[in-house]
Write a protein that holds these residues in place. Structure first.
Motif, PDB file in Angstrom:
ATOM      1  N   UNK A  65      -0.887  22.908 -43.546  1.00  0.00           N
ATOM      2  CA  UNK A  65      -2.084  22.286 -44.117  1.00  0.00           C
ATOM      3  C   UNK A  65      -3.330  23.084 -43.771  1.00  0.00           C
ATOM      4  N   UNK A  66      -3.967  23.623 -44.803  1.00  0.00           N
ATOM      5  CA  UNK A  66      -5.228  24.343 -44.591  1.00  0.00           C
ATOM      6  C   UNK A  66      -6.333  23.362 -44.200  1.00  0.00           C
ATOM      7  N   UNK A  67      -6.226  22.131 -44.707  1.00  0.00           N
ATOM      8  CA  UNK A  67      -7.248  21.130 -44.371  1.00  0.00           C
ATOM      9  C   UNK A  67      -7.159  20.781 -42.880  1.00  0.00           C
ATOM     10  N   UNK A  68      -5.926  20.603 -42.400  1.00  0.00           N
ATOM     11  CA  UNK A  68      -5.761  20.334 -40.960  1.00  0.00           C
ATOM     12  C   UNK A  68      -6.322  21.498 -40.153  1.00  0.00           C
ATOM     13  N   UNK A  69      -6.022  22.692 -40.607  1.00  0.00           N
ATOM     14  CA  UNK A  69      -6.486  23.891 -39.891  1.00  0.00           C
ATOM     15  C   UNK A  69      -8.019  23.936 -39.859  1.00  0.00           C
ATOM     16  N   UNK A  70      -8.629  23.627 -40.999  1.00  0.00           N
ATOM     17  CA  UNK A  70     -10.094  23.631 -41.053  1.00  0.00           C
ATOM     18  C   UNK A  70     -10.680  22.574 -40.112  1.00  0.00           C
ATOM     19  N   UNK A  71      -9.914  21.510 -39.883  1.00  0.00           N
ATOM     20  CA  UNK A  71     -10.378  20.457 -38.959  1.00  0.00           C
ATOM     21  C   UNK A  71     -10.076  20.798 -37.502  1.00  0.00           C
ATOM     22  N   UNK A  72      -9.545  21.978 -37.261  1.00  0.00           N
ATOM     23  CA  UNK A  72      -9.320  22.398 -35.876  1.00  0.00           C
ATOM     24  C   UNK A  72      -7.929  22.108 -35.336  1.00  0.00           C
ATOM     25  N   UNK A  73      -7.008  21.720 -36.222  1.00  0.00           N
ATOM     26  CA  UNK A  73      -5.630  21.474 -35.793  1.00  0.00           C
ATOM     27  C   UNK A  73      -4.775  22.679 -36.162  1.00  0.00           C
ATOM     28  N   UNK A  74      -3.594  22.784 -35.555  1.00  0.00           N
ATOM     29  CA  UNK A  74      -2.689  23.850 -35.999  1.00  0.00           C
ATOM     30  C   UNK A  74      -2.344  23.670 -37.488  1.00  0.00           C
ATOM     31  N   UNK A  75      -2.070  24.790 -38.132  1.00  0.00           N
ATOM     32  CA  UNK A  75      -1.708  24.762 -39.552  1.00  0.00           C
ATOM     33  C   UNK A  75      -0.392  24.027 -39.785  1.00  0.00           C
ATOM     34  N   UNK A  76       0.474  24.112 -38.781  1.00  0.00           N
ATOM     35  CA  UNK A  76       1.816  23.545 -38.895  1.00  0.00           C
ATOM     36  C   UNK A  76       2.048  22.540 -37.774  1.00  0.00           C
ATOM     37  N   UNK A  77       2.968  21.592 -37.986  1.00  0.00           N
ATOM     38  CA  UNK A  77       3.392  20.760 -36.855  1.00  0.00           C
ATOM     39  C   UNK A  77       3.981  21.658 -35.762  1.00  0.00           C
ATOM     40  N   UNK A  78       3.821  21.250 -34.526  1.00  0.00           N
ATOM     41  CA  UNK A  78       4.284  22.069 -33.396  1.00  0.00           C
ATOM     42  C   UNK A  78       5.393  21.339 -32.633  1.00  0.00           C
ATOM     43  N   UNK A  79       6.362  22.089 -32.106  1.00  0.00           N
ATOM     44  CA  UNK A  79       7.458  21.435 -31.347  1.00  0.00           C
ATOM     45  C   UNK A  79       7.058  21.163 -29.894  1.00  0.00           C
ATOM     46  N   UNK A  80       5.948  20.497 -29.718  1.00  0.00           N
ATOM     47  CA  UNK A  80       5.411  20.266 -28.369  1.00  0.00           C
ATOM     48  C   UNK A  80       5.930  18.964 -27.767  1.00  0.00           C
ATOM     49  N   UNK A  81       5.811  18.854 -26.478  1.00  0.00           N
ATOM     50  CA  UNK A  81       6.030  17.574 -25.798  1.00  0.00           C
ATOM     51  C   UNK A  81       5.035  17.477 -24.655  1.00  0.00           C
ATOM     52  N   UNK A  82       4.661  16.264 -24.305  1.00  0.00           N
ATOM     53  CA  UNK A  82       3.745  16.076 -23.171  1.00  0.00           C
ATOM     54  C   UNK A  82       4.457  16.443 -21.876  1.00  0.00           C
ATOM     55  N   UNK A  83       3.710  16.935 -20.892  1.00  0.00           N
ATOM     56  CA  UNK A  83       4.337  17.152 -19.573  1.00  0.00           C
ATOM     57  C   UNK A  83       4.770  15.821 -18.968  1.00  0.00           C
ATOM     58  N   UNK A  84       5.847  15.859 -18.201  1.00  0.00           N
ATOM     59  CA  UNK A  84       6.302  14.643 -17.506  1.00  0.00           C
ATOM     60  C   UNK A  84       5.297  14.257 -16.416  1.00  0.00           C
ATOM     61  N   UNK A  85       5.212  12.971 -16.089  1.00  0.00           N
ATOM     62  CA  UNK A  85       4.299  12.548 -15.020  1.00  0.00           C
ATOM     63  C   UNK A  85       4.625  13.260 -13.703  1.00  0.00           C
ATOM     64  N   UNK A  86       3.587  13.540 -12.944  1.00  0.00           N
ATOM     65  CA  UNK A  86       3.781  14.284 -11.687  1.00  0.00           C
ATOM     66  C   UNK A  86       3.736  13.345 -10.483  1.00  0.00           C
ATOM     67  N   UNK A  87       4.214  13.847  -9.383  1.00  0.00           N
ATOM     68  CA  UNK A  87       4.095  13.189  -8.074  1.00  0.00           C
ATOM     69  C   UNK A  87       4.617  11.751  -8.085  1.00  0.00           C
ATOM     70  N   UNK A  88       5.696  11.536  -8.796  1.00  0.00           N
ATOM     71  CA  UNK A  88       6.318  10.210  -8.759  1.00  0.00           C
ATOM     72  C   UNK A  88       5.607   9.153  -9.574  1.00  0.00           C
ATOM     73  N   UNK A  89       4.575   9.540 -10.343  1.00  0.00           N
ATOM     74  CA  UNK A  89       3.905   8.560 -11.213  1.00  0.00           C
ATOM     75  C   UNK A  89       4.832   8.140 -12.345  1.00  0.00           C
ATOM     76  N   UNK A  90       4.489   7.030 -12.960  1.00  0.00           N
ATOM     77  CA  UNK A  90       5.272   6.529 -14.084  1.00  0.00           C
ATOM     78  C   UNK A  90       4.399   6.521 -15.335  1.00  0.00           C
ATOM     79  N   UNK A  91       5.011   6.811 -16.471  1.00  0.00           N
ATOM     80  CA  UNK A  91       4.322   6.712 -17.750  1.00  0.00           C
ATOM     81  C   UNK A  91       4.379   5.250 -18.178  1.00  0.00           C
ATOM     82  N   UNK A  92       3.224   4.649 -18.368  1.00  0.00           N
ATOM     83  CA  UNK A  92       3.158   3.208 -18.635  1.00  0.00           C
ATOM     84  C   UNK A  92       3.031   2.941 -20.140  1.00  0.00           C
ATOM     85  N   UNK A  93       4.010   2.251 -20.698  1.00  0.00           N
ATOM     86  CA  UNK A  93       3.916   1.813 -22.098  1.00  0.00           C
ATOM     87  C   UNK A  93       3.465   0.352 -22.102  1.00  0.00           C
ATOM     88  N   UNK A  94       2.515   0.027 -22.981  1.00  0.00           N
ATOM     89  CA  UNK A  94       2.045  -1.372 -23.045  1.00  0.00           C
ATOM     90  C   UNK A  94       2.024  -1.846 -24.496  1.00  0.00           C
TER      91      UNK A  94
END
Ligand SMILES: Nc1nc2c(c(=O)[nH]1)N[C@H]1C(S)=C(S)[C@@H](COP(=O)(O)OP(=O)(O)OC[C@H]3O[C@@H](n4cnc5c(=O)[nH]c(N)nc54)[C@H](O)[C@@H]3O)O[C@H]1N2
Ligand SMILES: Nc1nc2c(c(=O)[nH]1)N[C@H]1C(S)=C(S)[C@@H](COP(=O)(O)OP(=O)(O)OC[C@H]3O[C@@H](n4cnc5c(=O)[nH]c(N)nc54)[C@H](O)[C@@H]3O)O[C@H]1N2
Ligand code: SF4
Ligand SMILES: [Mo]
Length: 673
Positions: A531-560
């Motif tokens: 998407x050129x429009x996404x790119x113009x808005x400052x996003x990557x042109x394509x979807x990316x195969x990213x994932x968030x880093x896992x929580x550190x130091x024994x923290x938990x990811x909280x879903x609510x």
């Protein structure tokens, strides 16, 4: 002669189901609010929370706000004295006018969302705020804006979903990051069970819909893009990519393909916490098709929620899952798809300047700045329970400088902070229209009971305010019947009375195909994987195969996410519902419990840089290690801590549309002694 009358109406909550309701009124005055046996979704049963509260707090004057109130104590203490409507409206108008002349209309903010989703009570007040030139807290930024933005980049539309009636033709239904067992209870109970399709659920939580699915992928939160890329990898390797469809109807697959080639299932397994076998199985089941993809709203409440949506939304494009029965995706089915003219409803032409908007994530900072905010009107919303950075928000709302008007049928934490509280009528007390966001139908909300006390529908409150402000534009005063008839005609119905006689009408006799003509409202007319429009808005042109880093130091990811017993913070007003809710719990896996020395029922402290909250531990492997679950939106004032789970929510933004990333909160848990 019968001693009872039955009035058929519709539940207008922010719920996929939009149940038909039968209000039974007996001659002796007894009222029962029941599921309409003839309604195709309700089939004679409301969900548990509505069955209780519509026969409880909704009918109980002691639970409701029934008179306009003026604050007498310090802000936030909830001490008020009743005043007449005239006195309240005149005082509010005078104060708003003074603010307009001294500071400018754009220092008056309004925050509203989906307290009721009916069209008049949900949207008509916008006419007033447009005429006033007020600033708006961007409604969708608290809920689903990132997903909308992502789908718009790719498909040019986010409110055009599959027609649920086409499920009979689907071989596979993939529910990704939604929990119908709580948020769409009748789709869980009937629609999903009756399809005959294989069901796949992708969700970190093993909720009831996940537990009953053919396949549950218990993915780690925020890693869904990696899973989507690995599924594409498998589909390609196994020859299940529809290259003809890609060539004719999409742009950018050639750019994406080299990335897909790198994303083998073993790579994704390590990131997502799934097995290689599960990833392959999901890809094969989906790829065989025809397949439906339900994109949940919880899914995109993540730091990379927009990217997650773009990555997953490649799946139907790569497999040609469009324009045939049993194929397509759904985020939600919006009103404009039916022909509803939002500009008619909200009258933006009454506005002189572009509205100033901020994300809900920036609400606290905005309200705290006198140069930006002098007044706040909250309607259809309970920010003191639903919004992030709760302790700081409550402090800000306590500031005497900020003039605050709150409109609600019930005395919430937010109304407790207001200078004036205006009592809103409930859906049982006036006519309106409901445009369901799952099924492609249209429903009537029909007045079944008299207005309680002095409560008024939102639209009438804003007509009165417009008059007191000295406004004269006729659109501000259009009456309910005329507006409802116009809206009915826009969707091809004769008038409101003809809809009310039927309750709910399917707007299309046969199941609609999503994007039937295979023309997509993007700049290229094709699905824009790149998407050129996404790119113009400052996003990557394509979807990316990213994932968030896992929580550190024994923290938990909280879903609510959504609780089956609440609708956001609504229903806390009913003591029988709060009894069902029981103690506020946090659920963690047995592995984390053992690591942290926490036992079932222990009192634990959840803490992070934003706040602290005491909760009761529940141990169940419905969440993977590293993840904790606690449902959203208790009324803070019902807790001795005067706080709920949003006390821990810093208000981080997603990658698109400044939308909420609430499911990325991290906490440490310690046992309290
Ligand atoms: N931690 C956490 N927080 C979240 C979320 C999450 O997943 N986790 N989800 C977010 C999401 S998705 C959303 S949508 C928001 C929702 O948050 P809100 O929009 O604040 O939803 P409610 O808490 O239900 O508040 C709606 C209010 O409208 C009132 N109401 C009902 N009918 C009427 C009416 O006719 N007129 C008026 N004036 N008022 C009426 C109700 O009594 C209620 O007090 O919460 C967000 N907050
Ligand atoms: N009973 C009830 N019904 C409701 C509501 C309610 O509060 N209560 N709220 C209404 C509103 S405002 C909305 S927006 C809708 C929301 O309804 P849904 O779209 O179902 O959204 P949520 O309940 O927020 O979350 C759904 C699921 O997303 C999962 N999830 C969170 N993060 C991730 C992730 O990174 N990946 C994946 N795959 N899944 C993830 C959560 O575990 C959760 O099970 O429901 C509406 N209906
Ligand atoms: S909240 Fe949803 S499930 Fe419950 S009655 Fe209303 S529409 Fe039906
Ligand atoms: Mo929402």
């Amino acid at each position: 002669m019968s001693d009872k009358t039955i009035i058929r109406t519709t539940c207008p909550r922010d719920c996929y189901d939009a149940c038909g309701i039968a209000v039974v009124k007996r001659a002796d005055g007894l009222v029962r609010v029941l599921g309409d046996p003839e309604h195709p979704v309700a089939r004679g049963a409301l969900c548990g929370k509505c069955a209780i509260a519509y026969n409880g707090a909704w009918l109980d004057p002691k639970a409701r706000l029934t008179q306009p109130l003026k604050r007498i104590g310090p802000k936030g203490e909830g001490r008020f004295t009743p005043v007449s409507w005239n006195e309240a409206i005149e005082a509010i108008a005078a104060r708003l006018q003074r603010i307009v002349s001294e500071h400018g209309a754009d220092t008056i903010w309004h925050a509203h969302y989906t307290g009721t989703c009916s069209l008049l009570a949900g949207s008509f007040p916008q006419r007033f705020f447009n005429r006033l030139g007020a600033s708006e807290v961007d409604p969708d930024s608290i809920c689903n804006a990132a997903g909308h933005a992502a789908l718009q980049y790719m498909y040019g539309a986010s409110g055009v979903g599959f027609d649920p009636r086409t499920a009979k033709d689907a071989k596979c239904i993939l529910v990704w990051g939604a929990n119908p067992s709580a948020s769409a209870p009748h789709q869980h109970k009937h629609w999903l069970k009756e399809t005959g399709a294989t069901t796949i659920v992708v969700d970190p939580v093993r909720h009831a819909t996940a537990a009953e699915a053919s396949l549950h992928l218990q993915v780690f939160p925020g890693s869904d893009a990696a899973l989507a890329f690995a599924m594409l990898h498998v589909l390609k390797r196994e020859g299940m990519i529809d290259r003809t469809f890609l060539a004719q109807h999409t742009i950018g697959w050639d750019e994406l393909e080299p990335i897909v080639d790198r994303c083998a299932p073993d790579w994704a397994a390590a990131i997502t916490g799934l097995s290689i076998q599960q990833i392959k199985q999901a890809a094969r089941l989906y790829g065989r098709g025809p397949s439906l993809l339900w994109l949940g709203q919880g899914l995109q409440r993540q730091p990379t929620g927009g990217n997650v949506f773009r990555a997953i939304a490649v799946l139907p494009a790569a497999t040609g899952n469009f324009a045939r029965p049993g194929a397509g995706f759904l985020y939600l089915n919006g009103g404009s798809r039916r022909g509803i003219d939002g500009d008619y409803l909200e009258a933006p032409h009454l506005r002189q300047d572009e509205p100033r908007k901020v994300s809900h994530m920036d609400l606290v900072a905005t309200l705290g700045d006198p140069g930006k905010a002098q007044a706040l009107v909250t309607w259809n919303i309970n920010i003191a329970a639903s919004n992030p950075d709760q302790a700081r928000l409550h402090r800000t709302l306590r500031d005497e400088r900020l003039f605050h008007v709150a409109i609600d049928p019930f005395p919430t934490d937010t109304t407790d902070f207001a200078d004036y509280v205006l009592p809103a009528a409930t859906f049982l007390e006036f006519d309106d229209l409901v445009s369901p966001y799952f099924h492609l139908s249209m429903s009537a909300q029909v007045k079944a009971l008299e207005l309680m006390g002095e409560a008024l529908p939102n639209q009438e409150i804003f007509r009165r305010l417009a008059k007191a402000m000295g406004y004269t534009e006729p659109a501000l005063f259009e009456d309910d019947r005329s507006t409802l008839d116009t809206l009915c005609r826009q969707v091809g119905l004769e008038d409101f009375a003809s809809l009310a006689a039927k309750g709910t009408i399917d707007l299309w006799p046969e199941p609609e195909l999503q994007f039937a003509g295979l023309r997509f409202p993007t700049p290229s007319g094709k699905i824009e994987i790149a998407s050129a429009v996404a790119e113009a808005d400052g996003h990557p042109r394509l979807p990316q195969p990213n994932a968030d880093p896992r929580p550190k130091d024994g923290s938990l990811r909280l879903l609510s996410p959504a609780s089956p017993w609440l609708m956001n913070s609504t229903y806390n007003c009913d003591p029988k519902v709060t009894k069902k809710l029981g103690a506020e719990t946090i659920t963690l896996s047995a592995a984390d419990a053992a690591r942290l020395g926490i036992a079932e029922g222990d009192t634990v402290l959840a803490a992070n840089e934003t706040g602290r909250l005491t909760l009761r531990a529940s141990i169940a492997d419905i969440v993977p290690a590293g993840v904790a679950l606690s449902h959203k939106s208790r009324w803070p004032k019902l807790s001795p801590q005067r706080a709920n789970i949003n006390a821990l929510n810093p208000g981080r933004k997603a990658d698109m549309a400044e939308s909420s990333a609430v499911h990325s909160v991290e906490v440490t848990l310690t046992k309290k002694v």
